[in-house]
Design a protein around this motif. Structure first.
Motif, mmCIF file in Angstrom:
data_model
loop_
_atom_site.group_PDB
_atom_site.id
_atom_site.type_symbol
_atom_site.label_atom_id
_atom_site.label_comp_id
_atom_site.label_asym_id
_atom_site.label_seq_id
_atom_site.Cartn_x
_atom_site.Cartn_y
_atom_site.Cartn_z
ATOM 1 N N LEU A 60 0.211 0.817 -4.087
ATOM 2 C CA LEU A 60 1.165 1.355 -3.556
ATOM 3 C C LEU A 60 0.656 2.024 -2.259
ATOM 4 O O LEU A 60 -0.138 3.042 -2.617
ATOM 5 C CB LEU A 60 1.763 2.199 -4.692
ATOM 6 C CG LEU A 60 3.229 2.816 -3.960
ATOM 7 C CD1 LEU A 60 4.340 1.755 -3.545
ATOM 8 C CD2 LEU A 60 3.863 3.663 -5.090
ATOM 9 N N TYR A 62 2.662 3.133 0.685
ATOM 10 C CA TYR A 62 3.714 3.909 1.406
ATOM 11 C C TYR A 62 4.696 4.246 0.644
ATOM 12 O O TYR A 62 4.994 3.519 -0.403
ATOM 13 C CB TYR A 62 4.001 3.258 2.793
ATOM 14 C CG TYR A 62 4.357 1.704 2.495
ATOM 15 C CD1 TYR A 62 5.602 1.409 2.167
ATOM 16 C CD2 TYR A 62 3.494 0.699 2.602
ATOM 17 C CE1 TYR A 62 6.056 0.289 1.776
ATOM 18 C CE2 TYR A 62 3.922 -0.507 2.729
ATOM 19 C CZ TYR A 62 5.230 -0.740 2.285
ATOM 20 O OH TYR A 62 5.471 -1.965 1.939
ATOM 21 N N GLN A 64 8.635 4.436 -0.727
ATOM 22 C CA GLN A 64 9.948 3.459 -0.671
ATOM 23 C C GLN A 64 10.792 4.373 -1.244
ATOM 24 O O GLN A 64 10.902 4.692 -2.294
ATOM 25 C CB GLN A 64 9.459 2.181 -1.368
ATOM 26 C CG GLN A 64 8.541 1.324 -0.888
ATOM 27 C CD GLN A 64 8.434 0.029 -1.591
ATOM 28 O OE1 GLN A 64 7.126 -0.560 -1.565
ATOM 29 N NE2 GLN A 64 9.324 -0.439 -2.258
ATOM 30 N N THR A 67 13.610 -0.710 -1.816
ATOM 31 C CA THR A 67 12.978 -1.590 -1.316
ATOM 32 C C THR A 67 12.569 -1.119 -0.075
ATOM 33 O O THR A 67 11.702 -1.991 0.556
ATOM 34 C CB THR A 67 13.224 -3.213 -1.419
ATOM 35 O OG1 THR A 67 14.648 -3.361 -0.672
ATOM 36 C CG2 THR A 67 13.475 -3.533 -2.804
ATOM 37 N N GLU A 68 12.943 -0.187 0.355
ATOM 38 C CA GLU A 68 12.858 0.361 2.219
ATOM 39 C C GLU A 68 11.694 1.079 2.041
ATOM 40 O O GLU A 68 11.568 1.981 1.396
ATOM 41 C CB GLU A 68 14.163 0.776 2.420
ATOM 42 C CG GLU A 68 13.921 1.255 3.938
ATOM 43 C CD GLU A 68 15.303 1.734 4.469
ATOM 44 O OE1 GLU A 68 15.329 2.235 5.678
ATOM 45 O OE2 GLU A 68 16.283 1.865 3.787
ATOM 46 N N ARG A 69 10.696 0.690 3.091
ATOM 47 C CA ARG A 69 9.686 1.646 3.511
ATOM 48 C C ARG A 69 10.308 2.808 4.115
ATOM 49 O O ARG A 69 11.000 2.390 4.989
ATOM 50 C CB ARG A 69 8.628 0.906 4.217
ATOM 51 C CG ARG A 69 7.318 1.813 4.885
ATOM 52 C CD ARG A 69 6.268 1.056 5.355
ATOM 53 N NE ARG A 69 5.446 1.946 5.930
ATOM 54 C CZ ARG A 69 4.119 1.449 6.578
ATOM 55 N NH1 ARG A 69 4.167 0.218 6.526
ATOM 56 N NH2 ARG A 69 3.274 2.224 6.661
ATOM 57 N N VAL A 70 9.905 4.130 3.688
ATOM 58 C CA VAL A 70 10.267 5.155 4.386
ATOM 59 C C VAL A 70 9.181 6.098 4.583
ATOM 60 O O VAL A 70 8.151 5.676 4.292
ATOM 61 C CB VAL A 70 11.215 5.776 3.615
ATOM 62 C CG1 VAL A 70 12.527 4.960 3.436
ATOM 63 C CG2 VAL A 70 10.793 6.230 2.307
ATOM 64 N N ALA A 75 11.303 10.525 1.835
ATOM 65 C CA ALA A 75 11.025 10.478 0.389
ATOM 66 C C ALA A 75 10.956 11.704 -0.495
ATOM 67 O O ALA A 75 11.908 11.739 -1.222
ATOM 68 C CB ALA A 75 9.856 9.856 0.307
ATOM 69 N N LYS A 426 1.338 -0.968 -7.056
ATOM 70 C CA LYS A 426 2.495 -0.934 -6.819
ATOM 71 C C LYS A 426 3.523 -1.594 -7.627
ATOM 72 O O LYS A 426 4.673 -1.343 -8.182
ATOM 73 C CB LYS A 426 2.567 -1.865 -5.353
ATOM 74 C CG LYS A 426 4.074 -2.018 -4.646
ATOM 75 C CD LYS A 426 3.850 -2.812 -3.507
ATOM 76 C CE LYS A 426 5.167 -3.198 -2.632
ATOM 77 N NZ LYS A 426 5.282 -3.485 -1.606
#
Length: 932
Positions: A60, A62, A64, A67-70, A75, A426
């Motif tokens: 993992l 980054y 999330q 399902t969206e990367r932030v 976060a 992840k």
């Protein structure tokens, strides 16, 4: 680059590791630390293979939300806002943390501080609840504090070691090897193993007592009564240093005669008496216990029944003797030190004692302090499903696999309003249910401390940079705390700063002799350089005591003063009671779960290692041959296990050590590695009423054949989807992934199935370097296919109507070749190696990759008679020694069996079927047959 000293992340032995990163910091060479007092340079096979588990693949990387990367700020704000909102609407008990013995002490400390001191709830529990909480409760009842009294060196000083419910040959191999070496030096040392199964640990035992599952308390109460009857007690110690003796003895004496006890335990009375006599005759006795004792609805009573026998004989606080809780996880002990359990406070203080709550709140200067115990693990997930807990933060653990009644954990997380998961991996069974994913640093990147089973604090040093955007758990927790409005108390800038506060709290209002043994006052105020150089140190670490060297190791209770109000240890009466869960016609057998040698917990780490994947490559059910016959099971085929809570499918093994009436299944397989392998889904969620630890060792179960239309296996350099099979297991290889398969539906067109499964769509008619070779025997129901690209084997598939498929080990060697020769191609389709003797057989020694056939051939041809000779001949057993018990069994089996004549391989070999005899004429084509 120079080697970095750190610690192994597996069991509670706490072995020292030397990690040498490569030039670009992407990998490292792993060796044992010769200066660490837990292992003196030795590592088990899991520790030796740690280098194979590194890297960013599958990590993992980054944060999330969904399902969206932030980014991290988004976060962290989302988590803090979500927790604050739920607390404001529903109160502090509507949120919870579920943490792990994989966390470092510093991570554990700030999580406990946030939940109990600022949020004001005790709803923080740990996966250590599932393995060691019965030991904690037993220690507190007897000693007044969760304190393991012995040092590892006591194992080498003991004259008798009793191991109860502890398969340390597989689960704590370095301790096992220390005991084996001590016995070699002192053959008079005796080892007794008490376990329903005949495990590898029994190979070193002088006496094995295969007691009926759940009868431990009866056995131990009988021992206590027998010691009293035969005047083998320390009357002065009982009178001067204990309370509760008369009541405890009366309960023990109610167990009946030795004949009654032997019958209740299901063992021979002569062996029972032999054990009792050994215990009486040897003053220096260590009783080591682990999951077989703790994981029970009467686990706390089992722990106290053990301790009662040591108190009654005064065998505690002196060299070579004492009860020894063999901890499961690398930092279960550190978590206990900081109050990581829902019913504890930090620094071994008690949540139920007002003065302890006031002490902690005063030291923290916190706005609140939890006033009552929080939800224990099973209770917690029940409360989540009921909607009482609306937000949960899961850190470094995988409860959808590891909890009892694990499908209930699924249901709970599906219903939960806010699920936050911090992990380094992840794709786990648990991250699939996360609303927020926070990337945490992995083992090689972490910096802080852990505490092992002998109370030894060891530095964990980072030796690789964090993968992607991963951050330390303590940092993540502190950032969320500050965003929740708790700036004061969470402004740590390093793990060293957290540890210093932890050490200062341990000494706060804790003068020597005042009652709390846990004290790190000698470690207060270290500079960053001193913290970095901290040697492995046992607690209590008091001023005036050196951190290492002579005199630094201290076994507890040498002064016979305990952490109770009157300084006396307490006997605890332990009436014997049957395990929870009644066997009946529907569920007539006992399900027993546990670990295997080369895997760890839910395989998110060990599943990445080809070396570790080969010994026990798939889920299995170990069952007695007579039971297998009764229920229609066949060794090597598949069986289904069913309980009132769920079902799974596993390979039948009738050659293990399970007794009649019992089935053993390992805990490790998850949904990423097996379609039907989560054994936690079958386990009875009943718990010990005191510790809250579940009954993992005694669930009523039924077994039946798994009806498959076909069986198969595949090897592939690229990942495959096994969705077309009714059952599958995925196994990591060095150059490939292997899949074991079984189908519940009939396949009418095997060439099409094979082409789809192996990804043959990528082949091009214009590229003659891409070959597809296959072989079918429709009458026999056999099909074999292989995909070859530029002369190199890319993938292959073997199927048959029965589970008796070709051996797998020799096929793995074909993936090491850059180009297959004609004999290799023929061997693929024939289903056996081109040259006799190439197949090494199932793996026995993972350290050196030595198979069973290699070992047995050497034993027969060279006339080998002991494990050392086998090591000299083929290296097996020459590193960690974990496979030595298996080698000894092979020696015994061969010695007891008639010699096997040398095989003669020629064109008239009767093992070659008529249909296979024509394989020399099978041609290859540049594209798949029937798919040009």
């Amino acid at each position: 680059m120079s080697a970095v000293r750190t610690t192994c992340p597996y069991c509670g032995v706490g072995c020292g590791v030397l990690a040498t990163p490569n030039a670009d910091g992407s990998a490292a060479t792993i060796k044992g630390d010769p200066d660490h007092p837990a292992n003196f340079g030795r590592l088990c096979v899991k520790g030796s293979a740690l280098g194979e588990t590194l890297g960013s693949s599958g990590r993992l990387l980054y944060p999330q939300i969904g399902t969206e990367r932030v980014d991290w700020n988004t976060a962290l704000d989302h988590v803090a806002t979500g927790f604050n909102k739920i607390i404001a609407e529903h109160g502090p008990d509507a949120v919870a943390f579920y943490v792990s013995g994989q966390l470092l002490t510093e991570d554990y400390y700030v999580a406990n501080k946030l939940m109990k001191g600022w949020i004001g709830s005790a709803n923080i529990d740990t996966n250590s609840r599932l393995c060691m909480s019965s030991a904690v409760a037993g220690h507190k009842r007897a000693f007044g504090e969760d304190a393991v009294p012995i040092c590892y060196e006591d194992l080498e000083l003991a004259d008798l070691i009793v191991l109860i419910g502890a398969n340390i040959a597989w689960c704590h191999p370095i301790l096992f090897q220390r005991i084996v070496r001590a016995k070699e030096l002192r053959p008079a040392m005796r080892i007794v193993v008490v376990d329903p199964r005949r495990t590898d640990t029994c190979e070193a035992a002088d006496l094995h007592l295969p007691i009926k599952a759940g009868s431990d308390v009866m056995l131990l109460n009988g021992l206590l009564a027998w010691l009293a009857q035969n005047r083998a007690l320390d009357d002065a110690f009982i009178a001067e240093h204990t309370n509760g003796w008369n009541e405890t003895l009366a309960v023990a004496q109610a167990s009946g005669s030795t004949a009654d006890i032997a019958a209740a335990c299901g063992i021979d009375e002569a062996k029972l008496i032999e054990f009792y006599q050994l215990f009486a005759a040897n003053e220096k006795v260590i009783t080591g216990f682990s999951m077989g004792v703790n994981q029970s609805s009467s686990g706390t009573d089992k722990v106290n029944a053990i301790i009662n026998c040591h108190l009654a004989t005064g065998r505690i606080g002196r060299a070579g003797m004492g009860p020894f809780s063999i901890t499961g996880q690398p930092n279960a002990m550190g978590g206990r030190e900081v109050g990581g359990l829902a019913n504890m406070l930090a620094a071994h203080m008690n949540l139920e004692q007002p003065e302890h709550r006031e002490t902690v709140q005063t030291f923290w200067n916190s706005p609140k302090i939890a006033s009552r115990g929080g939800l224990k693990a099973v209770e917690l997930f029940d409360a989540i499903e009921r909607g009482e807990v609306k937000a949960v933060w899961i850190m470094a653990t995988n409860p959808v696999v590891s909890m009892p009644d694990a499908d209930q954990a699924k249901r709970a997380l599906e219903k939960c309003e806010l699920v936050v998961v911090s992990d380094c991996i992840k794709a786990t069974d648990t991250t699939a249910y996360a609303d927020v994913l926070l990337p945490a640093t992995g083992w090689a990147e972490k910096d802080g401390t852990v505490t092992n089973s002998e109370r030894r604090v060891t530095r964990q040093h980072a030796f690789l940079p964090p993968s992607g955007e991963a951050r330390h758990d303590w940092w993540i927790i502190c950032e969320v705390a500050q965003r929740m409005g708790f700036q004061d108390g969470f402004d740590f800038d390093s793990a060293a700063a957290v540890f210093d506060e932890h050490a200062r709290l341990s000494a706060f209002r804790n003068e020597v002799g005042s009652g709390r043994l846990f004290n790190l006052e000698r470690l207060i105020g270290m500079t960053p350089a001193e913290f970095d150089a901290l040697p492995p140190t046992q607690w209590p670490a008091l001023n005036g005591v050196p951190l290492s060297g002579e005199g630094s190791g201290e076994r507890l209770f040498e002064d016979h003063q305990f952490s109770t109000t009157d300084g006396r240890a307490r006997f605890v009466a332990t009436p014997a009671r049957a395990p929870a869960g009644t066997l009946d016609a529907e569920f007539p057998l006992v399900l027993n779960t546990g670990r295997v040698r080369d895997h760890w917990h839910t395989m998110t780490r060990t599943g990445r290692s080809a070396k570790l994947a080969q010994h026990r490559a798939e889920p299995f059910m170990e069952i007695h041959a007579d039971d297998a016959a009764q229920f229609g099971l066949t060794h090597g085929e598949l069986g289904r296990l069913t309980t009132r809570w769920g079902s799974c499918v596993a390979r039948v093994d009738t050659q293990g050590g399970s007794p009649r009436g019992s089935v053993f299944v390992p805990i490790h397989w998850n949904a990423q590695f097996a379609s039907h392998g989560r054994i936690g889904a079958l386990v009875n969620p009943v718990v010990d009423p005191i510790s809250g630890e579940p009954e993992f060792k005694h669930t009523p179960v039924n077994v039946a054949p798994f009806v498959a239309r076909w069986y198969g296996f595949a090897f592939s350099r690229q990942p495959l989807s096994a969705a077309g099979a009714g059952w599958w297991t995925r196994i990591t290889g060095a150059q490939f992934t292997r899949y074991e398969l079984a189908g519940t539906e009939t396949v009418d067109d095997w060439p099409k199935f094979a082409a789809d499964f192996l990804g043959v769509d990528a082949l091009s008619e214009q590229n003659p370097a891409n070959d597809w070779i296959d072989y079918a025997d429709e009458k026999a129901g056999l099909y074999r296919a292989a995909r070859v690209i530029d002369g190199r084997l890319e993938a292959c598939l073997f199927v048959a109507p029965q589970a008796s498929l070709p051996a797998r080990a020799w096929l793995a060697g074909l993936f090491d070749k850059d180009v297959l020769d004609p004999a290799d191609r023929k061997s693929l389709l024939a289903g056996r190696p081109a040259v006799a003797g190439v197949d090494a057989g199932p793996q026995v020694c993972s350290c050196f990759g030595v198979g069973r056939n290699t070992i047995t051939d050497a034993i027969r041809k060279l006339g080998l008679t002991n494990a050392k000779e086998v090591t000299s001949a083929v290296k097996a057993g020459g590193n960690c020694g974990s496979c030595v018990p298996e080698i000894r069994r092979l020696l015994q089996e061969i010695a007891a069996s008639p010699p096997i004549p040398e095989p003669v391989i020629d064109s008239a070999d009767p093992r070659i079927s008529a249909s296979e005899a024509s394989l020399s004429s099978v041609s290859t084509s540049p594209q798949p047959k029937e798919y040009s």
